[in-house]
Every structure is written in structure tokens, then in C-alpha cells.
Design a protein around this motif. Structure first.
Motif, PDB file in Angstrom:
ATOM      1  N   UNK A 126      55.560  33.381  17.948  1.00  0.00           N
ATOM      2  CA  UNK A 126      56.665  34.036  18.661  1.00  0.00           C
ATOM      3  C   UNK A 126      56.195  34.586  20.004  1.00  0.00           C
ATOM      4  N   UNK A 127      54.896  34.849  20.112  1.00  0.00           N
ATOM      5  CA  UNK A 127      54.373  35.410  21.360  1.00  0.00           C
ATOM      6  C   UNK A 127      53.252  34.557  21.924  1.00  0.00           C
ATOM      7  N   UNK A 128      53.238  34.505  23.245  1.00  0.00           N
ATOM      8  CA  UNK A 128      52.105  33.867  23.909  1.00  0.00           C
ATOM      9  C   UNK A 128      51.526  34.873  24.894  1.00  0.00           C
ATOM     10  N   UNK A 129      50.261  34.671  25.247  1.00  0.00           N
ATOM     11  CA  UNK A 129      49.639  35.592  26.194  1.00  0.00           C
ATOM     12  C   UNK A 129      50.382  35.530  27.522  1.00  0.00           C
TER      13      UNK A 129
ATOM     14  N   UNK B  64      52.156  45.403  17.092  1.00  0.00           N
ATOM     15  CA  UNK B  64      53.040  44.263  17.384  1.00  0.00           C
ATOM     16  C   UNK B  64      52.295  42.940  17.167  1.00  0.00           C
TER      17      UNK B  64
ATOM     18  N   UNK C 216      52.285  42.434  13.453  1.00  0.00           N
ATOM     19  CA  UNK C 216      53.654  42.078  13.032  1.00  0.00           C
ATOM     20  C   UNK C 216      53.933  40.623  13.356  1.00  0.00           C
ATOM     21  N   UNK C 217      53.522  40.216  14.552  1.00  0.00           N
ATOM     22  CA  UNK C 217      53.799  38.843  15.010  1.00  0.00           C
ATOM     23  C   UNK C 217      53.054  37.825  14.155  1.00  0.00           C
TER      24      UNK C 217
ATOM     25  N   UNK D 133      55.009  37.515  11.011  1.00  0.00           N
ATOM     26  CA  UNK D 133      56.259  36.779  11.232  1.00  0.00           C
ATOM     27  C   UNK D 133      55.977  35.286  11.443  1.00  0.00           C
TER      28      UNK D 133
ATOM     29  N   UNK E  46      57.461  32.416   9.043  1.00  0.00           N
ATOM     30  CA  UNK E  46      58.369  31.384   9.572  1.00  0.00           C
ATOM     31  C   UNK E  46      57.826  29.993   9.225  1.00  0.00           C
TER      32      UNK E  46
ATOM     33  N   UNK F  92      62.688  36.134   8.034  1.00  0.00           N
ATOM     34  CA  UNK F  92      62.042  35.783   9.314  1.00  0.00           C
ATOM     35  C   UNK F  92      62.443  34.364   9.746  1.00  0.00           C
TER      36      UNK F  92
ATOM     37  N   UNK G  63      66.025  34.278  10.990  1.00  0.00           N
ATOM     38  CA  UNK G  63      66.173  34.789  12.361  1.00  0.00           C
ATOM     39  C   UNK G  63      65.694  33.728  13.356  1.00  0.00           C
ATOM     40  N   UNK G  64      64.558  33.114  13.046  1.00  0.00           N
ATOM     41  CA  UNK G  64      63.990  32.103  13.948  1.00  0.00           C
ATOM     42  C   UNK G  64      64.965  30.957  14.204  1.00  0.00           C
TER      43      UNK G  64
ATOM     44  N   UNK H  38      63.265  26.273  22.433  1.00  0.00           N
ATOM     45  CA  UNK H  38      62.023  27.045  22.333  1.00  0.00           C
ATOM     46  C   UNK H  38      61.005  26.121  21.642  1.00  0.00           C
TER      47      UNK H  38
ATOM     48  N   UNK I  73      57.299  51.191  16.037  1.00  0.00           N
ATOM     49  CA  UNK I  73      56.868  49.792  15.898  1.00  0.00           C
ATOM     50  C   UNK I  73      58.044  48.840  16.145  1.00  0.00           C
TER      51      UNK I  73
ATOM     52  N   UNK J 261      58.281  46.192  19.119  1.00  0.00           N
ATOM     53  CA  UNK J 261      58.508  44.774  18.816  1.00  0.00           C
ATOM     54  C   UNK J 261      59.655  44.227  19.665  1.00  0.00           C
TER      55      UNK J 261
ATOM     56  N   UNK K 126      58.552  44.008  23.384  1.00  0.00           N
ATOM     57  CA  UNK K 126      57.566  42.947  23.648  1.00  0.00           C
ATOM     58  C   UNK K 126      58.201  41.557  23.529  1.00  0.00           C
ATOM     59  N   UNK K 127      59.092  41.399  22.552  1.00  0.00           N
ATOM     60  CA  UNK K 127      59.732  40.093  22.359  1.00  0.00           C
ATOM     61  C   UNK K 127      60.698  39.779  23.503  1.00  0.00           C
TER      62      UNK K 127
ATOM     63  N   UNK L 132      58.843  38.507  26.320  1.00  0.00           N
ATOM     64  CA  UNK L 132      58.453  37.096  26.133  1.00  0.00           C
ATOM     65  C   UNK L 132      59.632  36.153  26.365  1.00  0.00           C
TER      66      UNK L 132
ATOM     67  N   UNK M   7      62.774  36.483  24.824  1.00  0.00           N
ATOM     68  CA  UNK M   7      63.688  36.355  23.691  1.00  0.00           C
ATOM     69  C   UNK M   7      64.984  37.107  23.989  1.00  0.00           C
TER      70      UNK M   7
ATOM     71  N   UNK N 114      68.266  38.421  19.220  1.00  0.00           N
ATOM     72  CA  UNK N 114      67.229  37.921  18.309  1.00  0.00           C
ATOM     73  C   UNK N 114      66.086  38.931  18.192  1.00  0.00           C
TER      74      UNK N 114
ATOM     75  N   UNK O 256      67.008  41.574  15.824  1.00  0.00           N
ATOM     76  CA  UNK O 256      66.912  41.155  14.414  1.00  0.00           C
ATOM     77  C   UNK O 256      65.454  41.240  13.935  1.00  0.00           C
ATOM     78  N   UNK O 257      64.527  40.774  14.769  1.00  0.00           N
ATOM     79  CA  UNK O 257      63.105  40.866  14.386  1.00  0.00           C
ATOM     80  C   UNK O 257      62.662  42.333  14.289  1.00  0.00           C
TER      81      UNK O 257
ATOM     82  N   UNK P 152      63.848  43.739  11.031  1.00  0.00           N
ATOM     83  CA  UNK P 152      63.068  43.207   9.911  1.00  0.00           C
ATOM     84  C   UNK P 152      61.695  43.887   9.853  1.00  0.00           C
TER      85      UNK P 152
END
Lengths: 256, 71
Positions: free
Chosen positions: A41-44, A54, A57-58, A61, A65, A101, A104-105, A207, B38, B42, B45-46, B49, B51, B55, B58-59, B62
Motif C-alpha cells: 500500500x505504501x512506497x518510499x 504505520x 500496520x502497512x 495490511x 490483502x 483489508x 477495502x483494497x 493502482x 495510529x 495511517x 500517510x495513505x 501516497x 490514496x 479508502x 476505511x483503512x 480497520x
């Protein structure tokens, strides 16, 4: 004169069956989704810090997924005028963290209703503790049609590309969307609200998630019922975005 | 129904951090505050990125629920 009659008759012979086929285009499709092994879900990002919480958490997730996305499917039922796309089932799974998860994705919180005569797509979505109905034009998305082709199942499909534009609290982001549509199935529907192409979308990459047809039934014996959604607060996309922003601000105020 | 409950995290978070609770629940409330933070991190940060707010929210919900369940 005879030649003229012959031409008209031949044209009639070719056109009529096509018209009949188009009128009887009824279908029931199951879409599934997949992600690559490298999915995250995340990239640098330069200049963006990620807290340890986070990051952890990622990782949870991402793994959830990857493990559960195969258990989720979506159903698109359609006729020549209307279609409805929504979550189908979660195969043999409880509704735990992993399934949630993956839902949601893949966008399980929204369903989509298409109406060709009205050139309309209705998105019914659960967000911020409410149910919303968001209307948009079926042909609003700009697609670039290419001659690149491949066969999916027994259908010759052509590649079309578009851009997913996301406006959020940070800014506006542009991500590529790739669709493969089948002109032999001349209905402008697809997964996750995508449509407006000169054929059914058989595969779509948005995505880093790929939606694909796992089962296609044309003209099923069982009657198909397509219901236009009516429940939910009617808002425009812009109004919906504002509600999202307001909800977030309220949350931050509560936290402080 | 579960989705509705999930999406109401903001409300639950507010209730759980309200300082009218008994003293014996103070430590638990601190943990809930961490979970709220947290969830906020989240979501932020999302969104950074790329998002959508929807969405990411929702994350965040969760994440909050999972965090609270671990307390």
C-alpha cells in the motif's frame, strides 16, 4: 435493379442478426482480483516520513490483502440498458481483519449502477458513517483506445488506457488505468465503476490491483434483476469530497 | 451493520477518550488514544501516497479496530 435488391437483401441479412444479438445481450459476470507478490500500500516517497506504527500496520495490511484477495469476488449483472456491480461473496471466510483489508483494497464498500439511456453511473458507497449515492456520467472518463490486443478466454480484447485522478487532503494524484475490453461483447460495463468502452471490460488494472473475469454467463436461464439503488444521501463527487474533509477535521478536533 | 460500526470509529474514539470515565479505566483510555493517533497517522500517510480520502479512511478505521482489539 436486381443488383440493388441483392445488395439491400445481403445488407439486411448481415445487420439484422447483429441487432438481435445486441438487444439480447444479457449477462452475469464474476470478477475476481489479484495483486503481485511485490504488492504494498505504501512506497518510499522523498520527503514523506512514515512512523514505525504505520509501517507495521502497512505490513499487516499488505500481507492480509495478498492472503485474502483471492477469496473475494464481485458480480456484474447486465442487460443492454442497465447493469449493477457489487460484492459477490467472500469464500468460506469469517469477516476478520484479513478479509476486511482485502475488501477495502478491492473497493467492496461501493457498488455501481450503470444506466445507458441516461448516460449515468450511480455509485452507492458507505463512508464516514453514512450511505451515499453519487451520480456521474457514464462517458465522463477519457479513454485512449489502442490497437494492442490479446485474447482473454475466447474473446479478442483491445487495450485502452486512462488516468485515475485522486484529489485528497494532500493534493491531486494521477495514476494509470489499463483496461482490456472485448468488442464482441458490445456493452460499456466493467468492474469497480469503470465503463464507457466499446465492449465489456474483461481485465482492468488500477493502482496495482488487477480485476479479471473469472466466470462469464451470457443469456443465463435464470432471470436477471437489476435494481437501481435508491438508498443513500444524494451528493455530487465534490460534495462527497467536502464531507470527507469535514469528517477528518472533526476527528482531529476530537483528538485535541 | 459492521461496516457502519467500523466507520463510526471517530465517534467511538471520542467517547473512549472523554475524561468522564472512572479512574480505573485511565490506562485503557491512554491505549485507546494511541489507537486513535495510529488511525490518524495511517489516514494521513495513505493520503500522502495518493490514496483517496474514502479508502484511506476505511483503512484507518480497520487499523483502529485492530489496535483496540489488541489492548
Amino acid at each position: 435493379m436486381r443488383i440493388l435488391y441483392l445488395i439491400i437483401f445481403t445488407t439486411f441479412l448481415f445487420l439484422v442478426p447483429k441487432t438481435i444479438r445486441a438487444q439480447k445481450m444479457i449477462g452475469d459476470i464474476v470478477y475476481k482480483a489479484s495483486v503481485p507478490k511485490s504488492f504494498s500500500l505504501l512506497k518510499k516517497q522523498k520527503g514523506v516520513k512514515t512512523s514505525e506504527a504505520v509501517k507495521n500496520t502497512t505490513i499487516s495490511l499488505d500481507n492480509a490483502i495478498k492472503k485474502n484477495i483471492g477469496k473475494i469476488s464481485y458480480k456484474l449483472v447486465f442487460n443492454e440498458n442497465e447493469a449493477h456491480y457489487k460484492l459477490n461473496s467472500t469464500l468460506g471466510s469469517d469477516e476478520g481483519f484479513g478479509i476486511e483489508a482485502a475488501k477495502i483494497a478491492t473497493g467492496a464498500f461501493s457498488s455501481y449502477y450503470f444506466n445507458i439511456p441516461n448516460n449515468q453511473v450511480l455509485k452507492q458507497t458507505e463512508a464516514y458513517g453514512q450511505l451515499f449515492l453519487i451520480s456521474s456520467d457514464l462517458n465522463a472518463r477519457k479513454w485512449i483506445l489502442t490497437q494492442e490486443s490479446k485474447t482473454i478466454g475466447s474473446y479478442l480484447c483491445y487495450k485502452a488506457t486512462s488516468t485515475l485522478v485522486t484529489k485528497n487532503s494532500v493534493g491531486t494524484f494521477y495514476k494509470p488505468v489499463i483496461a482490456w475490453y472485448a468488442p464482441k461483447l458490445p456493452v460499456p460495463y466493467g468492474p469497480n465503476g469503470y465503463g464507457g468502452l466499446p465492449g465489456l471490460i474483461m481485465q482492468l488494472k488500477e493502482r496495482n490491483i488487477t480485476f479479471y473475469v473469472s466466470k462469464l454467463t451470457l443469456n443465463p436461464k435464470k432471470e436477471i434483476k437489476i435494481r437501481r439503488p435508491t438508498k443513500g444521501k444524494k451528493v455530487t463527487q465534490e460534495e462527497f469530497e467536502k464531507i470527507g474533509e469535514k469528517s477528518k477535521l472533526n476527528f482531529v478536533k476530537m483528538r485535541n | 451493520m459492521k461496516k457502519l460500526i467500523l466507520s463510526m470509529v471517530f465517534v467511538f474514539a471520542f467517547v473512549t477518550v472523554t475524561p468522564t470515565s472512572a479512574n480505573s479505566t485511565l490506562n485503557t483510555n491512554t491505549a485507546y488514544v494511541d489507537c486513535v493517533q495510529q488511525a490518524i497517522d495511517t489516514q494521513n500517510r495513505y493520503e500522502a501516497a495518493g490514496m483517496s480520502k474514502e479508502r484511506a479512511n476505511h483503512y484507518a478505521n480497520l487499523t483502529y479496530e485492530a489496535c483496540v482489539n489488541q489492548q
